[in-house]
Each structure stands twice: as C-alpha cells, then as structure tokens.
Design an enzyme around this catalytic site. Sequence first.
Site, PDB file in Angstrom:
ATOM      1  N   SER A 146     -88.216  16.187  55.681  1.00  0.00           N
ATOM      2  CA  SER A 146     -89.590  15.720  55.469  1.00  0.00           C
ATOM      3  C   SER A 146     -90.542  16.781  55.995  1.00  0.00           C
ATOM      4  O   SER A 146     -90.210  17.496  56.960  1.00  0.00           O
ATOM      5  CB  SER A 146     -89.830  14.417  56.240  1.00  0.00           C
ATOM      6  N   TYR A 160     -89.306   9.988  64.071  1.00  0.00           N
ATOM      7  CA  TYR A 160     -88.896  10.295  62.694  1.00  0.00           C
ATOM      8  C   TYR A 160     -89.007  11.804  62.447  1.00  0.00           C
ATOM      9  O   TYR A 160     -88.076  12.426  61.913  1.00  0.00           O
ATOM     10  CB  TYR A 160     -89.792   9.519  61.723  1.00  0.00           C
TER      11      TYR A 160
HETATM   12  P1  NAP Z   1     -87.139   4.126  50.388  1.00  0.00           P
HETATM   13  O1  NAP Z   1     -87.908   3.979  49.126  1.00  0.00           O
HETATM   14  O2  NAP Z   1     -87.471   3.300  51.573  1.00  0.00           O
HETATM   15  O3  NAP Z   1     -85.575   3.956  50.043  1.00  0.00           O
HETATM   16  C1  NAP Z   1     -84.679   4.055  51.093  1.00  0.00           C
HETATM   17  C2  NAP Z   1     -83.282   4.092  50.554  1.00  0.00           C
HETATM   18  O4  NAP Z   1     -82.409   4.350  51.665  1.00  0.00           O
HETATM   19  C3  NAP Z   1     -82.846   2.791  49.943  1.00  0.00           C
HETATM   20  O5  NAP Z   1     -81.924   3.073  48.909  1.00  0.00           O
HETATM   21  C4  NAP Z   1     -82.167   2.092  51.096  1.00  0.00           C
HETATM   22  O6  NAP Z   1     -81.150   1.160  50.701  1.00  0.00           O
HETATM   23  C5  NAP Z   1     -81.529   3.257  51.808  1.00  0.00           C
HETATM   24  N1  NAP Z   1     -81.286   3.037  53.230  1.00  0.00           N
HETATM   25  C6  NAP Z   1     -82.129   2.600  54.195  1.00  0.00           C
HETATM   26  N2  NAP Z   1     -81.499   2.507  55.368  1.00  0.00           N
HETATM   27  C7  NAP Z   1     -80.222   2.873  55.145  1.00  0.00           C
HETATM   28  C8  NAP Z   1     -79.075   2.953  55.941  1.00  0.00           C
HETATM   29  N3  NAP Z   1     -79.091   2.630  57.249  1.00  0.00           N
HETATM   30  N4  NAP Z   1     -77.915   3.356  55.371  1.00  0.00           N
HETATM   31  C9  NAP Z   1     -77.865   3.672  54.066  1.00  0.00           C
HETATM   32  N5  NAP Z   1     -78.913   3.608  53.242  1.00  0.00           N
HETATM   33  C10 NAP Z   1     -80.083   3.213  53.785  1.00  0.00           C
HETATM   34  O7  NAP Z   1     -87.213   5.640  50.922  1.00  0.00           O
HETATM   35  P2  NAP Z   1     -87.615   7.020  50.204  1.00  0.00           P
HETATM   36  O8  NAP Z   1     -89.068   7.213  50.386  1.00  0.00           O
HETATM   37  O9  NAP Z   1     -87.027   7.112  48.879  1.00  0.00           O
HETATM   38  O10 NAP Z   1     -86.921   8.044  51.214  1.00  0.00           O
HETATM   39  C11 NAP Z   1     -85.718   8.713  50.911  1.00  0.00           C
HETATM   40  C12 NAP Z   1     -85.604   9.901  51.836  1.00  0.00           C
HETATM   41  O11 NAP Z   1     -86.744  10.748  51.661  1.00  0.00           O
HETATM   42  C13 NAP Z   1     -85.566   9.530  53.319  1.00  0.00           C
HETATM   43  O12 NAP Z   1     -84.658  10.363  54.005  1.00  0.00           O
HETATM   44  C14 NAP Z   1     -86.987   9.809  53.772  1.00  0.00           C
HETATM   45  O13 NAP Z   1     -87.051  10.089  55.147  1.00  0.00           O
HETATM   46  C15 NAP Z   1     -87.329  11.017  52.920  1.00  0.00           C
HETATM   47  N6  NAP Z   1     -88.748  11.258  52.775  1.00  0.00           N
HETATM   48  C16 NAP Z   1     -89.549  10.356  52.129  1.00  0.00           C
HETATM   49  C17 NAP Z   1     -90.908  10.637  52.025  1.00  0.00           C
HETATM   50  C18 NAP Z   1     -91.870   9.709  51.336  1.00  0.00           C
HETATM   51  O14 NAP Z   1     -93.103   9.911  51.446  1.00  0.00           O
HETATM   52  N7  NAP Z   1     -91.411   8.694  50.638  1.00  0.00           N
HETATM   53  C19 NAP Z   1     -91.443  11.818  52.567  1.00  0.00           C
HETATM   54  C20 NAP Z   1     -90.590  12.694  53.204  1.00  0.00           C
HETATM   55  C21 NAP Z   1     -89.247  12.407  53.298  1.00  0.00           C
HETATM   56  P3  NAP Z   1     -81.498  -0.390  50.336  1.00  0.00           P
HETATM   57  O15 NAP Z   1     -82.144  -0.344  48.969  1.00  0.00           O
HETATM   58  O16 NAP Z   1     -80.180  -1.071  50.337  1.00  0.00           O
HETATM   59  O17 NAP Z   1     -82.434  -0.884  51.388  1.00  0.00           O
END
Ligand code: NAP
Length: 251
Positions: A146, A160
């Site tokens: 991130s 985080y």
């Molecule tokens: P999201 O929409 O909240 O989706 C999270 C995903 O991770 C879901 O598939 C969830 O499964 C799964 N998950 C959550 N906790 C878990 C665990 N303990 N074990 C296995 N799977 C788990 O998140 P996202 O925004 O797509 O984020 C994905 C990645 O991108 C993360 O690493 C996040 O830190 C990174 N990121 C996101 C952003 C942003 O702005 N969105 C920015 C920078 C980095 P369920 O569906 O079963 O709950």
Amino acid sequence: MRVTDRVVVITGGSRGIGRAAALAAAARGYRIVVGYASNEAAAKEVVASIEAKNGKAIAVQCDVGKESDILRLFEAADKFGTLGALVNNAGIVGKSGVRVDEMSAERIQEMMAVNVTGSILCAREAVKRMSTKHGGKGGVIVNISSVAAKLGAPNTYVDYAASKGAIDSFTLGLGLEVAGEGIRVAGIRPGLIDTEIHAAGGEPDRAHRLAHMVPMKRVGHAEEIANAIVWLMSDDASYVTSTTLDVSGGR
Ligand code: NAP
C-alpha cells in the site's frame, strides 16, 4: 506447459482487488484458486463469473491468519494443477483514526498475523512448489502492499502502514533469495482504491473523501490494480523482480 495454463492462488480473491485480479487472470487463461476468509457467497460469485466465460476456478476458504488454513489452501491448489503464481492480496485494516497510543495488543497482533505472517507463510508454500531448487517450474509472487507504507498513515492506522512496510522489505528480500530459482517476486503499492476495505475501517466513503489529495484527482479502481498484477505475472515482466510498483495516481 504455458505459464497461463497454470494455477494462480489469490488470497482474498472474493472481493475488491483480489476479485478483479481473479477475473483478469482467468481472462488470460490461468486457473484460479479464489481464497476467501468468510464470504463464501462472494467467492462463489467470482468462480461463477469465471466459469461463465469458460474459465477454470475454485473457491477455498482460507483465513491467512491461520497456518492450517494456508496449508489447506495450497493442498487444494495442488489438486487443481501446477502452481504458477501467488497473489498475496488478503489484507485488513483496523478501525481508522486510532492513534498508536490507543492501540490494543490484540489489534496489532491480528494486523501482523494477517497482513505480514499470512503473506510470508503463503509465499513459503508457493516457493516450496515453484522453486527450481525444489524441482518446480518457477513462477511469480505478487505481494499487495500500500502507499501507506511510504506515507505512514499517521492518525489513521499506523499499524497497517507498518504491516505494508514489512511487505515491501519482504518483496525485496524474498525476490533476491529466489531470483536464481525461476521465481520473480514483485509488489504493488495501490493508492486509494474504491473497495469495501474502507467500510471495514469504519469509513465507507474514505476513498472518495480523500480523492482530491491524489494528483490524478480521482480514486483508483480495483481493475487498475488487477491490470498491474497480471502484467507482473506475465512474461512481459520477465526481468522484473525484487521491486514494488506504485499504482496510485501519483500519490
Ligand atoms: P476488501 O475489498 O476489503 O477485500 C478483502 C479481501 O480479503 C476479501 O476477499 C476478504 O475475504 C479477504 N480477507 C480479509 N481478511 C482475510 C483473512 N484474514 N484471510 C484471508 N482473506 C481475508 O479489500 P481490498 O481493498 O480489495 O484490499 C486488498 C488488498 O489491497 C489488501 O492487502 C489491502 O491492504 C490492499 N490495499 C487496498 C487499498 C484500497 O484503497 N482499497 C489501498 C492499498 C492497498 P472475505 O470476502 O471472505 O471477507
């Protein structure tokens, strides 16, 4: 066997960036293992979307905070085909706006267990299968970091940010460790992406509220991160390893 005939394990493939990566990789011919923590319906929807376009996918429940779940995830992947890539995407945020002097040990431990230890253990299982040192055919590991790793996220969620800083170091170190064994390791630092993770942190509209601070003046979309993921997985990125790419609209 072409790399794209091979299996890709995507942790957190049920929603957000992981879901977009699953669809993008399936469209390129990879067989997808959609990992999910608890939202089975969302994971099944991803599998159905892939199958509707004649792709191959399975959904496997795996909380990356539990080693036994990770072992089960990779056993399922072994039955599905030869592993070609791992996308270490699963990640959590804690409640936004909590300062370090207010953080519980439980919160910090969960953050590190999921975001850091989970990613390292998944990579361990992938290296065991893909490294030429272990008789594997090589492969790619993409770690989702991130921009918080560089910004620190003060007054938002420093824990985080620190977990993602650890991921950046891990990408560097593991990449160097296995560079001579047919495995490339690369990271992506997404910026503000429009997914449900912000709701999980207690601020559903966070990405849109802060969009004006992004040099490109907009939020990013999960598909824009997925495009970078599948590029890093592809042979077009054949000389890219041990590095992390910002996909963040300039921030
Ligand atoms: P999201 O929409 O909240 O989706 C999270 C995903 O991770 C879901 O598939 C969830 O499964 C799964 N998950 C959550 N906790 C878990 C665990 N303990 N074990 C296995 N799977 C788990 O998140 P996202 O925004 O797509 O984020 C994905 C990645 O991108 C993360 O690493 C996040 O830190 C990174 N990121 C996101 C952003 C942003 O702005 N969105 C920015 C920078 C980095 P369920 O569906 O079963 O709950």
